[in-house]
Design an enzyme around this catalytic site. Structure first.
Site, PDB file in Angstrom:
ATOM      1  N   THR A   1       0.810  -1.218   0.000  1.00 30.25           N
ATOM      2  CA  THR A   1       0.000   0.000   0.000  1.00 30.25           C
ATOM      3  C   THR A   1       0.846   1.273   0.000  1.00 30.25           C
ATOM      4  O   THR A   1       2.019   1.254   0.360  1.00 30.25           O
ATOM      5  CB  THR A   1      -0.934   0.024   1.228  1.00 30.25           C
ATOM      6  OG1 THR A   1      -0.161   0.056   2.417  1.00 30.25           O
ATOM      7  CG2 THR A   1      -1.857  -1.187   1.242  1.00 30.25           C
ATOM      8  N   ASP A   2       0.186   2.358  -0.378  1.00 35.43           N
ATOM      9  CA  ASP A   2       0.839   3.666  -0.319  1.00 35.43           C
ATOM     10  C   ASP A   2       0.555   4.306   1.041  1.00 35.43           C
ATOM     11  O   ASP A   2      -0.035   3.670   1.918  1.00 35.43           O
ATOM     12  CB  ASP A   2       0.378   4.551  -1.483  1.00 35.43           C
ATOM     13  CG  ASP A   2      -1.116   4.838  -1.478  1.00 35.43           C
ATOM     14  OD1 ASP A   2      -1.791   4.639  -0.435  1.00 35.43           O
ATOM     15  OD2 ASP A   2      -1.629   5.276  -2.522  1.00 35.43           O
ATOM     16  N   CYS A   3       0.929   5.561   1.214  1.00 35.60           N
ATOM     17  CA  CYS A   3       0.761   6.213   2.515  1.00 35.60           C
ATOM     18  C   CYS A   3      -0.709   6.396   2.896  1.00 35.60           C
ATOM     19  O   CYS A   3      -1.021   6.599   4.069  1.00 35.60           O
ATOM     20  CB  CYS A   3       1.500   7.553   2.557  1.00 35.60           C
ATOM     21  SG  CYS A   3       0.894   8.747   1.358  1.00 35.60           S
TER      22      CYS A   3
ATOM     23  N   ILE B   1      -3.916   2.540   0.416  1.00 39.16           N
ATOM     24  CA  ILE B   1      -4.497   1.984  -0.807  1.00 39.16           C
ATOM     25  C   ILE B   1      -3.388   1.272  -1.576  1.00 39.16           C
ATOM     26  O   ILE B   1      -2.243   1.734  -1.605  1.00 39.16           O
ATOM     27  CB  ILE B   1      -5.113   3.111  -1.663  1.00 39.16           C
ATOM     28  CG1 ILE B   1      -6.281   3.745  -0.899  1.00 39.16           C
ATOM     29  CG2 ILE B   1      -5.559   2.609  -3.021  1.00 39.16           C
ATOM     30  CD1 ILE B   1      -6.850   4.985  -1.548  1.00 39.16           C
TER      31      ILE B   1
END
Length: 134
Positions: free
Chosen positions: A10-12, A15
């Site tokens: 995931t990103d920050c 997601i």
């Protein structure tokens, strides 16, 4: 092939990072074809490489979700194959509910090349039959 989304995917914002959907599809192709006992890739000399791809990001997935990657052979030619891969969210971790939502679609053309020369080579009949059967 089913996978769970981990923190590293995931990103920050929590997601799934967009490039990971392509990685998930690559893993599914490897599991279904490369590591298949019926598939004869003539591994010392010939390999499949991505020639081009078209990706459609339909919806997101998040940490903990379960995904199902499905692969369909669209066309087998003498030196290439075109696949359609779809990723479905089959379990939403945040709501703890099963789902069946398509979130990603990829059409990919794979070229069969000689690993030493980089030139196109004909797909072996045994491999071609495995691809045709799917």
């Amino acid at each position: 092939m089913q996978i769970r989304v981990y923190y590293e995917d995931t990103d920050c914002g929590g997601i799934v990072y967009h490039a990971n959907y392509i990685k998930y599809c690559e893993r599914a192709r490897s599991e279904e074809f490369l590591f298949s006992e019926e598939f004869n890739s003539d591994e010392d000399k010939n390999i499949f490489v991505v020639k081009n791809l078209k990706a459609d990001f339909i919806a997101t997935s998040k940490l903990g979700d379960k995904l199902d990657i499905r692969t369909e052979v669209l066309k087998v030619k003498s030196v290439s194959v075109i696949l359609k891969q779809e990723i479905y969210k089959i379990f939403d971790y945040s709501s703890q509910m099963p789902r069946e939502d398509k979130i990603f679609e990829l059409e990919v053309k794979l070229a069969h090349i000689d690993i030493n020369t980089g030139k196109l080579v004909v797909i072996p009949k045994t491999s071609s039959r495995v691809l045709d059967a799917r």
